[in-house]
Design a protein around this motif. Structure first.
Motif, PDB file in Angstrom:
ATOM      1  N   PRO A 271      33.601  79.170  33.923  1.00 31.87           N
ATOM      2  CA  PRO A 271      34.412  78.015  34.333  1.00 31.87           C
ATOM      3  C   PRO A 271      34.975  78.220  35.734  1.00 31.87           C
ATOM      4  N   GLU A 287      31.812  74.073  35.444  1.00 29.41           N
ATOM      5  CA  GLU A 287      31.304  75.437  35.357  1.00 29.41           C
ATOM      6  C   GLU A 287      30.403  75.743  36.544  1.00 29.41           C
ATOM      7  N   THR A 307      29.179  71.221  32.100  1.00 35.25           N
ATOM      8  CA  THR A 307      28.911  72.326  31.190  1.00 35.25           C
ATOM      9  C   THR A 307      27.492  72.810  31.439  1.00 35.25           C
ATOM     10  N   THR A 308      27.287  74.105  31.409  1.00 39.91           N
ATOM     11  CA  THR A 308      25.966  74.664  31.684  1.00 39.91           C
ATOM     12  C   THR A 308      25.059  74.478  30.478  1.00 39.91           C
ATOM     13  N   LYS A 309      23.941  73.806  30.701  1.00 38.27           N
ATOM     14  CA  LYS A 309      22.949  73.605  29.655  1.00 38.27           C
ATOM     15  C   LYS A 309      21.640  74.265  30.067  1.00 38.27           C
TER      16      LYS A 309
END
Length: 495
Positions: A271, A287, A307-309
């Protein structure tokens, strides 16, 4: 039967039994354990012992003999045998006869105290031991003789192999086991006081052995014992530190030595310590996902996402393998960004193009990552297989296996994020007031500024991990280190 002192036997007493002298080394009920001068023990019924015709209590004796006999019983067999072997030769050197010599045996001329000096007898004993295959000098025999005369057989024991004093002393093993269990239970739990650990220890003992079956130590004794057993665990300290220490590997480990750019790279996400303006003007966190090369400390790519995907991790590989000027629409987007970025630019447009062209493009050979869902997903694994990249996940909860990317992300938070509006600080304790009311940037603006900061500052910043072995005190920048490794032979190690 005669007795020098009436009453019951005690540990350490010297007694005569069956024409030999023994030391009382153990008392169990009506049984007595005896040990002779050689450490050989025997178990005798007390009635049978005291009813013997020649039985006599010769005296209280010294506790050294008792300790020596007890020590020999606890030592490994070869170590005890070696000590007894030295004792036999030293007794012969001092008296002229070995301790097991039969009655009426004649003294050897070489060890006769009446006709030979002590130094002559030591030299004779050294020569005898050499003929037996022992590499022993007269000086060693003298030292062993002095030790034996000062402390008995315990002094000639190899104390490197002798048992050491226990950490917990004479504490009840059941109490020690319960305290260890209470300490183990505290690792994933919230931090509590020692009084809670004491209460938990009592409950464990009751559950294991029954109520009042095991006596709890006093409060002061429990505190001392708890302090010894919990040393370095942080039971009453930081829960984060406690969990981090418990996750450390049990055995020694090492970092891989890399010699070429791309040989080993690390990827991770964290984050970002900045509030950004999301859709509809709502403030929120994002993030940062980054990929770093170990050999040059080059940040090959970094992206900012809500958000990291898995698709973001795959996109990171694509950005790392494509130079910035070659990305579709990059020059036009760079020119347009001059009118939307709410800050004074770090570089002019021409300088940005120059730095971006000089930023190395590194093709990964091996990527190390943690077990986050974005990195162990089939999408990211498939991208690595397509690009022929070795995928290497870390052990669970083992950030120490990828320390470089962990430290890099922390550096970005201190060197980059603190200059942005909406900076939150690394923890709530470092957070100021009214951060949400500041003029926050959008995620795209922060991404643009981050790309420019990486090529303008990070790639030109000397790193302590990139030292020049030829010039003490000199450190390389990532760009300089990359150029040095490319010019150097492939077999040269990285400092």
């Amino acid at each position: 039967m005669t007795s020098a002192r009436p009453g019951r036997l005690r540990l350490g007493d010297r007694v005569r039994f069956q024409e030999h002298t023994y030391t009382v080394v153990g008392l169990t009920g009506m049984r007595v354990r005896l040990a002779d001068a050689h450490g050989t023990g025997m178990l005798v019924d007390q009635v049978h012992l005291q009813s013997a015709e020649d039985f006599a209590v010769l005296g209280a004796g010294d506790r050294t003999a008792l300790g020596s006999a007890a020590l020999l019983e606890r030592l490994p067999g070869p170590v005890a045998e070696r000590a007894l072997w030295w004792q036999r030769h030293l007794v012969e050197l001092l008296t002229g006869l070995p301790p097991d010599a039969p009655a009426g045996a004649r003294v050897k001329p070489d060890y006769d105290p009446a006709g030979r000096s002590l130094a002559q007898r030591e030299r004779a004993k050294a020569a005898e031991l050499v003929t037996l295959g022992e590499e022993v000098s007269a000086r060693t025999v003298k030292r062993k003789r002095q030790q034996y005369e000062a402390g008995g057989i315990a002094a000639v024991v190899d104390h490197r192999l002798a048992p050491h004093a226990s950490l917990v002393g004479r504490a009840d093993p059941r109490v020690v086991a319960a305290i260890r269990q209470a300490i183990g239970e505290s690792v994933p739990a919230s931090t509590r006081t020692i009084e809670h650990a004491r209460w938990r220890t009592e409950r464990i003992l009751e559950a294991e052995h029954g109520q009042d079956a095991v006596e709890m130590p006093s409060r002061a004794t429990f505190y001392r014992l708890f302090d010894k057993l919990s040393h370095g665990v942080h039971v009453t300290g930081s829960a984060r530190t406690r969990r981090s220490l418990s996750d450390q590997p049990e055995g020694p480990f090492r970092y891989e030595t890399v010699a070429a750019p791309g040989e080993l790279m690390q990827i991770d996400s964290t984050p970002l310590d900045v509030l950004v303006r999301l859709d509809h003007g709502v403030p929120g966190r994002v993030e940062l996902c980054a990929l770093i090369d170990l050999a040059t400390r080059t940040v090959a790519a970094a992206v900012v996402r809500p958000t990291t995907k898995s698709v973001d991790a795959s996109l990171l590989l694509a950005r790392a393998l494509t130079p910035e000027p070659m990305r579709p629409g990059w020059v036009q987007a760079l020119a347009m960004s001059r009118s939307v970025l709410p800050h004074r630019r770090l570089l002019t447009l021409d300088e940005r193009l120059e730095h971006a062209a000089a930023r190395p493009v590194i093709i990964p050979e091996t990527i190390v990552c943690d077990r986050g869902k974005a990195f162990i997903s089939e999408n990211f694994r498939s991208a690595c297989r397509t690009l022929e990249i070795t995928f290497q996940p870390c052990h669970p909860r083992s950030p120490t296996e990828k320390p470089h990317i962990e430290r890099t992300l922390e550096s970005v938070a201190t060197l980059f994020c603190q200059f942005l509006p909406g900076y939150l600080g690394r923890t709530a304790e470092h957070r100021g007031r009214g951060v949400e009311e500041e003029p926050l940037w959008s995620m795209l603006e922060i991404q643009e500024f981050l790309d420019e900061w990486l090529v303008a500052r990070w790639q030109s910043r000397p790193h302590d991990g990139l030292r020049d072995p030829g010039v003490p005190g000199r450190t390389f920048t990532p760009n300089q280190k990359y150029a040095a490794l490319v010019r150097a032979p492939a077999t040269s190690p990285s400092p």
